[in-house]
Design a protein around this motif. Structure first.
Motif, PDB file in Angstrom:
ATOM      1  N   ASN A 154       0.834  -1.209   0.000  1.00  0.00           N
ATOM      2  CA  ASN A 154       0.000   0.000   0.000  1.00  0.00           C
ATOM      3  C   ASN A 154       0.870   1.261   0.000  1.00  0.00           C
ATOM      4  O   ASN A 154       0.585   2.226  -0.719  1.00  0.00           O
ATOM      5  N   ILE A 193       4.036   1.612  -0.945  1.00  0.00           N
ATOM      6  CA  ILE A 193       4.747   1.777  -2.224  1.00  0.00           C
ATOM      7  C   ILE A 193       3.793   2.365  -3.264  1.00  0.00           C
ATOM      8  O   ILE A 193       4.124   3.315  -3.983  1.00  0.00           O
ATOM      9  N   ALA A 194       2.564   1.793  -3.321  1.00  0.00           N
ATOM     10  CA  ALA A 194       1.600   2.250  -4.331  1.00  0.00           C
ATOM     11  C   ALA A 194       1.278   3.730  -4.135  1.00  0.00           C
ATOM     12  O   ALA A 194       1.193   4.494  -5.093  1.00  0.00           O
ATOM     13  N   LEU A 248       4.605   5.264  -6.123  1.00  0.00           N
ATOM     14  CA  LEU A 248       4.001   5.239  -7.459  1.00  0.00           C
ATOM     15  C   LEU A 248       2.936   6.312  -7.640  1.00  0.00           C
ATOM     16  O   LEU A 248       2.496   6.565  -8.761  1.00  0.00           O
TER      17      LEU A 248
END
Lengths: 379, 399
Positions: free
Chosen positions: B388, B390-391, B395
């Motif tokens: 979660n 990282i997203a 990103l």
């Protein structure tokens, strides 16, 4: 090894990004494909690459090259990979140059390297004979004939084989298919009597050919390396090819990932961007991790080439196996996450998956390289 | 660069003279030193080694010397590590003082807090533990309910923490408490340090699937936290908490050692174990399917450790871990679990020995290491939470 680029390498990377973005976007590859272009790349663009010095990046300055090493070649190929640039860089500036650098006599080097760096000569490596990479499984024969050799056999999947001026032919001068000993490498003109070339049209719209060798006469001076010891040169050339191709794949998969990420942010369904769905978020985050690991192995492998390290064979297999798996994953997910539009020819995302699979089978797939890594580790 | 070379030579010489023979070679987990009032030293060499290293500040090599640390640059730290690895020197001491609360105090503590707490971590006097999770607040940590009331000169703390690793042997606990119950959940949390040596703190061990009890429930019943032990601003503890989590994840993933030391470095390699238990056939492991998986895991481990080194090289200042720590935490713990599963497959029926002489000590240790490894992707934020993060943070995917 440093695992970071120096300033010169970063500048080269920026220049390559700029060039590929302007001169060879994917629309160029599409045009070559749709026009059924006979060369398969633009000679004009190639000439511009030569003027930028790219044909001689790995060739020492004494022979008219840039002497920028494999990290330099790697960053250029990474940028070419992003735009799926069709060019003879791999066949000539990577495989051809390294075959001559590691196998040729001083006279051959003096004659050929400046011609390669100057873009006057295109080469191709005629190696594979079956649908699977198997570098010692060579049945093409090299029989002694007068002062030279007579070559007979069939070659497949010869990258840029239909446009090359000179072929590096891997043939067997003794032993049987599968033996590492007994291989010999010959540099022969592509228009020699007895050579017939058929271009193969492939899904990735890039260049390859099948080549038949029928009683082709090669003088003794055509040998690259010692007779029967061609594998010493070939192994090195293949590791260079595996590592630099991995750099190209790194560029392609990053581009496919970034385009997909952008799509996740703009495409709406159920009234929200699809990138807000955890089912897609987690897969994107997992891809991010695989890509970060991929960057590291490519950098380390390119550095190892420049340092002529003993670790090159292992790192070549590490890089090629990992980049194969990651490019396949990312390019397939790219289509799935784009949904229907990703299936259309009009959209560019599908080009990456086609390229990924051709790369997979160039110089050994992931299973080949896991097996090789295990062998190199002694189990 | 000449000074780095000199530093290497001096370090080599000092280590050769000062690292006791009994502290060279890999030790067991039970022999690892974590300091504090509960620490015992069956091996007198362990205490000698700790004192010598602490005197140089090399138990916390990169902390500033005014707080007892070594004051080393990142490059010097890496040299020290290289040289310790070269002579197989064990780490003199570890624990949450070094990996979590120390770095967090350096970021957010007042001068007075740093002076008071950091030197006692460096010399092994005080052992710390972490009061984060609660029975009702796991992945949704910010919903924590342990309450701290402002009593003028101190806070009165009431509530329960869980999964408090090492609490049974710790002297102090860094704790997330709710100081403003009416505020939105992230905005009413404070970060306080609590002395565990008081009647209001009780610790109850929890037995895990591995048979050991490294975790506890920790109860606060009118426990006292001094005002001077509030870290960061009142009700702004979530910021401090998140920074500490980054340090924790960095430590779990092996990232803090720049990829030089892995979590399972004390185990024999997968291929060595597979050779012993499966055997070889024509130069290859006899089970070709398992061989492919073992090679795959070994190659991925190599790629992972190269990535840790690359991150360390890119982060040349050696400063604060970034959001990349979530990647290392996620990937490192999943990779480690895969490795142990493969080790089990390689050892076959010898892989699940629990006790008794029918199993070697390596076999019994492995069984428990395998079971314990399942916690690595849960503690410090689950793998799913890391994905979660990282997203969202890396990103930029929308909520």
């Amino acid at each position: 090894m440093p695992l970071v680029l120096n300033e010169e390498q970063n500048m080269l990377k920026d220049a390559a990004k700029d060039f590929c973005g302007k001169s060879t976007p994917i629309t160029e590859l599409r045009k070559l494909r749709d026009d059924k272009d006979e060369t398969g790349f633009s000679r004009d663009i190639w000439q511009q690459m030569v003027e930028l010095g790219w044909a001689g990046i790995t060739i020492p300055e004494d022979f008219g090259g840039l002497g920028f090493g494999y990290l330099g070649m790697g960053v250029v190929m990474e940028e070419c990979g992003r735009t799926l640039t069709a060019s003879p860089l791999m066949s000539t500036a990577v495989l051809g140059s390294s075959a001559i650098l590691s196998g040729a006599s001083d006279e051959q080097k003096a004659e050929l390297l400046p011609a390669l760096a100057g873009g006057e000569l295109l080469t191709a490596l005629a190696l594979e004979e079956t649908p699977h990479h198997s570098p010692y499984n060579i049945s093409t024969t090299a029989e002694k004939s007068g002062d030279g050799y007579k070559l007979n056999g069939s070659k497949k999947f010869v990258l840029d084989g239909h446009v090359a001026d000179q072929l590096v032919v891997v043939a067997r001068s003794s032993g049987t298919a599968g033996d590492r000993d007994g291989l010999s490498l010959f540099l022969v003109a592509a228009d020699s009597d007895g050579i017939s070339t058929t271009r193969t049209i492939m899904a990735d719209s890039r260049n390859a050919a099948n080549i038949e060798l029928s009683n082709v006469q090669a003088p003794a001076t055509a040998l690259l390396g010692a007779e029967g010891k061609g594998a010493d040169v070939l192994d090195k050339v293949l590791d260079v090819g595996r590592i630099v191709l991995s750099a190209e794949m790194l560029g392609g998969l990053q581009e496919a990932f970034e385009r997909t990420l952008e799509y996740l942010k703009v495409r709406e369904q159920f009234g929200v961007p699809i990138g807000s769905f955890q089912a897609l978020k987690h897969r994107a985050a997992e891809m991010f991790c695989e890509i970060e690991l991929s960057k590291s192995v490519v950098l380390e492998a390119l550095s190892a080439l420049d340092e002529d390290s003993d670790e090159v064979p292992k790192l070549a297999s590490l890089a090629k196996a990992r980049l194969t798996d990651t490019y396949n994953l990312v390019s397939s997910e790219a289509i799935q996450m784009h949904g229907g539009i990703g299936m259309t020819d009009e959209h560019e995302i599908g080009f990456f998956m086609k390229r990924a699979r051709v790369c997979e089978h160039s110089f050994g797939n992931a299973a080949y390289h896991r097996n090789r890594y295990g062998e190199l580790e002694g189990y | 660069m000449a000074t780095l070379r000199e530093f290497r030579e001096e370090t080599q010489a000092w280590l050769a003279d000062n690292c006791p023979d009994s502290m060279r070679g890999s030790g067991t987990d039970a022999e690892a030193v974590a300091g504090g009032t509960s620490q015992t030293y069956e091996n007198p060499g362990a205490k000698v080694w700790l004192d010598r290293m602490a005197e140089k500040g090399w138990t916390a090599p990169m902390w500033p010397s005014e707080y007892g640390g070594g004051g080393l640059s990142r490059d010097q730290f890496l040299i020290l590590q290289d040289e310790m690895i070269r002579i197989n020197a064990r780490s003199p001491i570890g624990g949450m003082g070094f990996s979590m609360i120390g770095p967090t105090l350096l970021d957010y503590g007042t001068e007075e807090q740093k002076q008071r707490h950091l030197p006692k971590i460096v010399n092994g006097e005080i052992r710390w533990c972490q009061g984060y999770s609660e029975p009702g607040a796991g992945s949704d940590l910010a919903s924590l309910a342990t309450k701290a009331e402002d009593m003028g000169d101190h806070f009165l703390v009431n509530g329960q923490k869980i999964w408090t690793s090492g609490a049974q042997n710790a002297d102090w606990i860094f704790t997330l408490v709710r100081t403003e119950p009416q505020a939105p959940k992230h905005e009413g949390i404070s970060f306080v340090l609590i002395d565990m040596d008081q009647p209001g703190v009780k610790v109850n061990p929890i037995k895990l699937i591995s048979g050991s009890s490294p975790f506890n429930e920790t109860f606060f019943d009118d426990a006292i936290a001094k005002k001077e032990d509030l870290v960061g601003q009142l009700n702004r503890g979530w910021t401090v908490a998140k920074r500490l989590l980054q340090h924790e994840r960095s430590s779990i993933s092996g990232m803090s050692s720049g990829g030089r030391r892995g979590r399972y470095d004390n185990l024999r390699s997968l291929s060595q174990i597979a050779r012993d238990y499966i055997g070889m056939d024509d130069g290859k492991l006899a089970d070709l399917v398992l061989r492919d998986q073992i090679i795959g895991n070994t190659m991925t481990s190599k790629a992972f450790s190269l990535t840790q080194r690359r991150a360390a090289a890119e982060n040349a200042s050696g400063g604060t871990p970034t959001f990349a720590t979530s990647m290392f935490k996620y990937y490192g713990s999943e990779l480690g679990k895969d490795r142990l599963e493969l080790q089990l497959k390689a050892m076959g029926t010898q892989s699940f020995g629990w006790e008794g002489d029918m199993f070697t000590s390596e076999e019994r240790t492995l069984t428990r290491t395998w079971l314990r490894s399942k916690g690595s992707s849960i503690a410090g934020g689950t793998s799913e939470i890391q994905l979660n993060i990282i997203a969202k943070r890396v990103l930029g995917l929308p909520d």
